[in-house]
Write an enzyme that holds these catalytic residues in place. Structure first.
Site, PDB file in Angstrom:
ATOM      1  CB  SER A 142      -0.855  -0.013   1.270  1.00 49.25           C
ATOM      2  OG  SER A 142      -1.507   1.233   1.461  1.00 49.25           O
ATOM      3  CE1 TYR A 155      -4.541  -1.973   5.020  1.00 52.57           C
ATOM      4  CE2 TYR A 155      -3.230  -0.036   4.547  1.00 52.57           C
ATOM      5  CZ  TYR A 155      -4.010  -1.086   4.107  1.00 52.57           C
ATOM      6  OH  TYR A 155      -4.252  -1.243   2.761  1.00 52.57           O
TER       7      TYR A 155
HETATM    8  P1  NAD Z   1     -11.511  -6.202  -0.061  1.00 53.84           P
HETATM    9  O1  NAD Z   1     -12.091  -6.079   1.305  1.00 53.84           O
HETATM   10  O2  NAD Z   1     -12.383  -5.958  -1.253  1.00 53.84           O
HETATM   11  O3  NAD Z   1     -10.824  -7.615  -0.263  1.00 53.84           O
HETATM   12  C1  NAD Z   1     -10.147  -8.263   0.777  1.00 53.84           C
HETATM   13  C2  NAD Z   1     -10.053  -9.737   0.464  1.00 53.84           C
HETATM   14  O4  NAD Z   1      -9.407 -10.391   1.549  1.00 53.84           O
HETATM   15  C3  NAD Z   1     -11.443 -10.401   0.317  1.00 53.84           C
HETATM   16  O5  NAD Z   1     -11.389 -11.397  -0.672  1.00 53.84           O
HETATM   17  C4  NAD Z   1     -11.650 -11.029   1.685  1.00 53.84           C
HETATM   18  O6  NAD Z   1     -12.546 -12.128   1.672  1.00 53.84           O
HETATM   19  C5  NAD Z   1     -10.243 -11.467   1.982  1.00 53.84           C
HETATM   20  N1  NAD Z   1     -10.018 -11.744   3.404  1.00 53.84           N
HETATM   21  C6  NAD Z   1     -10.365 -10.978   4.477  1.00 53.84           C
HETATM   22  N2  NAD Z   1     -10.056 -11.614   5.615  1.00 53.84           N
HETATM   23  C7  NAD Z   1      -9.495 -12.811   5.258  1.00 53.84           C
HETATM   24  C8  NAD Z   1      -8.972 -13.907   5.981  1.00 53.84           C
HETATM   25  N3  NAD Z   1      -8.955 -13.918   7.328  1.00 53.84           N
HETATM   26  N4  NAD Z   1      -8.481 -14.961   5.292  1.00 53.84           N
HETATM   27  C9  NAD Z   1      -8.501 -14.965   3.929  1.00 53.84           C
HETATM   28  N5  NAD Z   1      -8.979 -13.950   3.191  1.00 53.84           N
HETATM   29  C10 NAD Z   1      -9.468 -12.885   3.861  1.00 53.84           C
HETATM   30  O7  NAD Z   1     -10.266  -5.184  -0.034  1.00 53.84           O
HETATM   31  P2  NAD Z   1      -9.268  -4.700  -1.178  1.00 53.84           P
HETATM   32  O8  NAD Z   1      -9.292  -3.216  -1.169  1.00 53.84           O
HETATM   33  O9  NAD Z   1      -9.452  -5.423  -2.458  1.00 53.84           O
HETATM   34  O10 NAD Z   1      -7.869  -5.117  -0.508  1.00 53.84           O
HETATM   35  C11 NAD Z   1      -6.983  -6.059  -1.058  1.00 53.84           C
HETATM   36  C12 NAD Z   1      -5.558  -5.700  -0.634  1.00 53.84           C
HETATM   37  O11 NAD Z   1      -5.201  -4.441  -1.197  1.00 53.84           O
HETATM   38  C13 NAD Z   1      -5.373  -5.569   0.887  1.00 53.84           C
HETATM   39  O12 NAD Z   1      -4.125  -6.122   1.272  1.00 53.84           O
HETATM   40  C14 NAD Z   1      -5.343  -4.072   1.090  1.00 53.84           C
HETATM   41  O13 NAD Z   1      -4.622  -3.709   2.234  1.00 53.84           O
HETATM   42  C15 NAD Z   1      -4.653  -3.628  -0.194  1.00 53.84           C
HETATM   43  N6  NAD Z   1      -4.856  -2.223  -0.529  1.00 53.84           N
HETATM   44  C16 NAD Z   1      -6.105  -1.732  -0.765  1.00 53.84           C
HETATM   45  C17 NAD Z   1      -6.253  -0.397  -1.081  1.00 53.84           C
HETATM   46  C18 NAD Z   1      -7.579   0.229  -1.368  1.00 53.84           C
HETATM   47  O14 NAD Z   1      -7.625   1.470  -1.508  1.00 53.84           O
HETATM   48  N7  NAD Z   1      -8.645  -0.515  -1.498  1.00 53.84           N
HETATM   49  C19 NAD Z   1      -5.112   0.439  -1.155  1.00 53.84           C
HETATM   50  C20 NAD Z   1      -3.876  -0.100  -0.904  1.00 53.84           C
HETATM   51  C21 NAD Z   1      -3.739  -1.437  -0.597  1.00 53.84           C
END
Ligand code: NAD
Length: 260
Positions: A142, A155
Site C-alpha cells: 500500500s 495497517y
Molecule cells: P476487499 O475487502 O475488497 O478484499 C479483501 C479480500 O481479503 C477479500 O477477498 C476477503 O474475503 C479477503 N479476506 C479478508 N479476511 C481474510 C482472511 N482472514 N483470510 C482470507 N482472506 C481474507 O479489499 P481490497 O481493497 O481489495 O484489498 C486487497 C488488498 O489491497 C489488501 O491487502 C489491502 O490492504 C490492499 N490495498 C487496498 C487499497 C484500497 O484502496 N482498497 C489500497 C492499498 C492497498
C-alpha cells in the site's frame, strides 16, 4: 502468456484480489482463489473464471490469519494443480483507531493477515519456485507501506513490514529465477475503502460521493481512484519475462500520493 502456470491469489473473492485473479486467468494461468464470503457467490465467480478464460479455477476458503492455514493453501495448490508459479499475497483488512484505544484483537488480526500471512505463504512457496527455477511473488502492500496516516497504526506497521519483507525475499531468491516485489496502491474503491468513505460521510455530514471526493482530495493528487484492473495489469506485468530483473522493489500505483 502464462498458459501452464499456476497462480495463488489470496483474498480473491472481491476487490483487488479478484481483479488480479481474473487478470492472470485472462493470460491463461490456472488459478487458486481464496477468501471469505457467500459460498454461492464465490462458486459463481470461480465457475465464471473457468468459463470466460478456459482455465482451471479452484477455491480454498482458508482463514489466513492462521499461519498453518496459509501454508496449507500453498501445499493444497501444489497437490490440486500440480505446481505453484506465482503467489500474490493480497488478502488484507483495515481498522482505524487512535493508538491508545486500538483494540488489541484488531491489532493482532491485522498483523496476522496483512503481514504474517505474507511470511507463511512465501516460506511455503519458495522451495517449489526455487526447485523449478522460476517464480514470482507479488505482495500487495500500500502507499501505507511507504508513508503513514494517523489512526491506521496496525495497517501502516504491517504494510511497512511487507515492503521490508519483500526486499529480504528478493535478496534470498536472487539468481534463482524467482522475483519478489510489492505493489503499493493508493485509494482503490473497494469494500475496504467504501467503509472509510461511509465513515467520512457520517463525520462530515456529506453524501457518499462528496465524501469520496474529499477522501481523494486529501491524499491522491490525480483525484481519481486507482482501479483493480490497473493493479491486475501491473501484477501480470511483474510475472512477464520483461520484468525478470525487477526484484525487491516497490511499485507505487497511487495517482501521485507518495510524490508529494
Ligand atoms: P476487499 O475487502 O475488497 O478484499 C479483501 C479480500 O481479503 C477479500 O477477498 C476477503 O474475503 C479477503 N479476506 C479478508 N479476511 C481474510 C482472511 N482472514 N483470510 C482470507 N482472506 C481474507 O479489499 P481490497 O481493497 O481489495 O484489498 C486487497 C488488498 O489491497 C489488501 O491487502 C489491502 O490492504 C490492499 N490495498 C487496498 C487499497 C484500497 O484502496 N482498497 C489500497 C492499498 C492497498
Amino acid at each position: 502468456m502464462l498458459k501452464g502456470k499456476v497462480v495463488v491469489v489470496t483474498g480473491s473473492t472481491s476487490g483487488i484480489g479478484l481483479a488480479i485473479a481474473r487478470g492472470f486467468a485472462a493470460q491463461g494461468a490456472d488459478v487458486m482463489l481464496n477468501g471469505l464470503g457467500d459460498a454461492a457467490e464465490i462458486e459463481a465467480v470461480r465457475s465464471g473464471i473457468e468459463r470466460d478464460h478456459g482455465v482451471r479455477a479452484f477455491f480454498d476458503g482458508a482463514d489466513l490469519t492462521r499461519g498453518d492455514a496459509v501454508r496449507g493453501l500453498v501445499d493444497g495448490t501444489v497437490r490440486t494443480l500440480g505446481r505453484i508459479d506465482i503467489l500474490v499475497n493480497n488478502a488484507g483488512i483495515q481498522h482505524t483507531s487512535p493508538i491508545e484505544e486500538f483494540p488489541v484483537d484488531k491489532w493482532d488480526r491485522i498483523i496476522a493477515l496483512n503481514l504474517s500471512a505474507v511470511f507463511h505463504g512465501t516460506a511455503a512457496a519458495l522451495p517449489h519456485m526455487k526447485k523449478q527455477g522460476w517464480g514470482r511473488i507479488v505482495n500487495i502492500a500500500s502507499t501505507h507501506g511507504l508513508v503513514a496516516s494517523p489512526f491506521k497504526s496496525a495497517y501502516v506497521a504491517a504494510k511497512h513490514g511487507v515492503v521490508g519483507f519483500t526486499k529480504s525475499t528478493a535478496l534470498e531468491a536472487a539468481g534463482t529465477g524467482v522475483t519478489a516485489n510489492a505493489i503499493c496502491p493508493g485509494w482503490v474503491r473497494t469494500a475496504l475503502v467504501e467503509t472509510q468513505i461511509t465513515a467520512l460521510s457520517k463525520s462530515k455530514g456529506l453524501d457518499q460521493e462528496a465524501a469520496a471526493r474529499e477522501l481523494l482530495a486529501e491524499k491522491q493528487p490525480s483525484l481519481e481512484f486507482v482501479t483493480p484492473e490497473q493493479l491486475a495489469a501491473m501484477a501480470v506485468y511483474l510475472a512477464s519475462d520483461a520484468a525478470a530483473q525487477i526484484t525487491g522493489t516497490t511499485l507505487a500505483v497511487d495517482g501521485g500520493w507518495t510524490a508529494r
